[in-house]
Design a protein around this motif. Structure first.
Motif, short mmCIF file in Angstrom:
data_model
loop_
_atom_site.label_atom_id
_atom_site.label_comp_id
_atom_site.label_asym_id
_atom_site.label_seq_id
_atom_site.Cartn_x
_atom_site.Cartn_y
_atom_site.Cartn_z
N GLY A 75 -4.73 3.05 3.16
CA GLY A 75 -3.67 2.06 3.31
C GLY A 75 -3.98 0.80 2.52
N SER A 76 -3.21 -0.24 2.81
CA SER A 76 -3.35 -1.49 2.07
C SER A 76 -3.90 -2.58 2.97
CB SER A 76 -1.99 -1.92 1.50
OG SER A 76 -1.07 -2.16 2.56
N LEU A 77 -4.51 -3.57 2.35
CA LEU A 77 -5.07 -4.71 3.06
C LEU A 77 -4.85 -5.95 2.20
CD1 LEU A 77 -6.74 -5.40 5.67
CD2 LEU A 77 -8.75 -5.43 4.17
N ARG A 78 -4.09 -6.89 2.72
CA ARG A 78 -3.82 -8.13 2.00
C ARG A 78 -4.81 -9.20 2.47
NH1 ARG A 78 2.04 -9.00 3.97
NH2 ARG A 78 0.93 -8.26 5.81
N VAL A 79 -5.55 -9.74 1.52
CA VAL A 79 -6.61 -10.70 1.83
C VAL A 79 -6.26 -12.05 1.22
CG1 VAL A 79 -9.07 -11.24 1.59
CG2 VAL A 79 -8.32 -8.84 1.83
N ALA A 80 -6.14 -13.08 2.05
CA ALA A 80 -5.87 -14.43 1.57
C ALA A 80 -7.19 -15.17 1.40
CB ALA A 80 -4.98 -15.18 2.55
N ALA A 81 -7.39 -15.79 0.23
CA ALA A 81 -8.61 -16.54 -0.06
C ALA A 81 -8.24 -17.89 -0.64
CB ALA A 81 -9.50 -15.75 -1.02
N PRO A 82 -9.10 -18.88 -0.50
CA PRO A 82 -8.78 -20.23 -0.99
C PRO A 82 -8.58 -20.24 -2.50
CG PRO A 82 -10.70 -20.28 0.45
CD PRO A 82 -10.42 -18.84 0.15
N LEU A 83 -7.55 -20.95 -2.93
CA LEU A 83 -7.26 -21.08 -4.35
C LEU A 83 -8.48 -21.65 -5.07
CD1 LEU A 83 -4.84 -20.80 -6.34
CD2 LEU A 83 -4.44 -23.24 -5.99
N GLY A 84 -8.92 -20.98 -6.11
CA GLY A 84 -10.08 -21.43 -6.85
C GLY A 84 -11.37 -20.80 -6.38
N LEU A 85 -11.50 -20.61 -5.06
CA LEU A 85 -12.73 -20.00 -4.53
C LEU A 85 -12.61 -18.48 -4.43
CD1 LEU A 85 -14.21 -22.22 -1.67
CD2 LEU A 85 -15.17 -21.69 -3.90
N GLY A 86 -11.39 -17.97 -4.37
CA GLY A 86 -11.20 -16.53 -4.22
C GLY A 86 -12.00 -15.69 -5.20
N PRO A 87 -11.92 -15.99 -6.51
CA PRO A 87 -12.68 -15.19 -7.49
C PRO A 87 -14.19 -15.27 -7.29
CG PRO A 87 -10.92 -16.42 -8.57
CD PRO A 87 -10.99 -16.93 -7.16
#
Length: 296
Positions: free
Chosen positions: A95-107
């Motif tokens: 299935g799918s999993l949507r992960v929210a991460a802080p802008l700029g820190l995500g990468p």
């Protein structure tokens, strides 16, 4: 069937109430304001009742709107409970999993995301870089979040995996002409742009540096800030767990304890039994803990 309520329209009502305005709801959902207004108008027409009315500073719910909002919240909760029950069984995670991460820190967390992907190759991960992962969870844009915050709101569950720290850093190039022992107000600083003026670091600069302090550049992203410091344009607070690995950067102050903040893995309470969410949290928690050098 044509008279059945459209869940998507209820979702737009829910987002508008939670965000406080059409504009903020449109931002959170990634649509324009006209779409929000049109979908709520369609819901009002279907129910033959006004749901929102103009008030001071925005909109407020009518009596019919409160009833519709209660239904929207129940639909949302039941949908997530159903998904949790369906994903409790054994077998390979899919299935799918949507992960929210802080802008700029995500990468910066890509290595940890890769570790999860290698462990669960049948799970499709969508990384959502956002200014506020908590808000993305609130708007149901994500299933799980990597959030940088002091505390979670009551409607979220989560695990604080580390305490992130910041210190003032400078590059060796900059320090060749500006001794580290200079008072902070005599250094040239890199600051945050107007849209980031609410952040703790921006407020710290405002309250702790003299008014005449030189700010040679203002930025609005972590990557721009780090690169500006590396290029010798000035000094600034950087995350210790990231800047410490860059050879040409040096901390010129101890950790600024007032800027300590938690790193959280979080989600809505009703999805805690979702196997994809549980596997993600269990995989990333020790990795992020080790990365941040924290055993909190």
């Amino acid at each position: 069937m044509q008279h059945m309520l459209n869940w998507n329209d209820l979702k737009y009502l829910l987002a508008t109430v939670q965000a406080g305005s059409y504009n903020r709801a449109a931002e959170e959902l990634g649509v324009n304001r006209t779409t929000i207004a049109r979908r709520i108008a369609a819901l009002e027409q279907q129910l033959d009742a006004p749901l929102l009315e103009s008030g001071n500073g925005g909109y407020r719910l009518t009596e019919e709107g409160r009833l519709a909002l209660d239904s929207a919240r129940r639909f949302e909760q039941e949908a997530h409970q159903l998904e949790s029950r369906l994903t409790r069984g054994g077998g390979e995670l899919r299935g799918s999993l949507r992960v929210a991460a802080p802008l700029g820190l995500g990468p910066e967390f890509m290595a940890e995301l890769a570790a999860f992907g290698n462990a669960y190759p049948a799970v499709r991960v969508e990384l959502i870089n956002t200014q506020d992962p908590v808000s993305s969870l609130n708007q149901r844009q994500a299933d799980v979040g990597i959030a940088v915050t002091h505390d979670l709101p009551d409607y979220l569950s989560g695990r604080r995996v580390a305490v992130l720290q910041r210190a003032v850093y400078a590059s060796e190039r900059y320090l060749a002409d500006h001794p580290a022992t200079l008072p902070l107000g005599e250094h040239r600083w890199i600051g945050w742009g107007r849209e980031m003026a609410h952040t703790e670091v921006a407020r710290w600069m405002q309250h702790h540096l003299p008014a005449q302090t030189a700010v040679g550049l203002r930025v609005n992203s972590w990557h721009a800030l780090r690169e500006a410091v590396r290029q010798g344009l000035g000094v600034s607070h950087l995350w210790c767990f990231l800047a410490g690995d860059i050879g040409d950067l040096r901390a010129i102050t101890p950790v600024t304890r007032a800027l300590d903040i938690g790193l959280w893995l979080c989600h809505h309470g009703e999805v805690r039994n979702n196997r994809r969410v549980s596997a993600f949290v269990d995989t990333l928690a020790p990795l992020l803990q080790r990365r941040a050098g924290d055993s909190d």
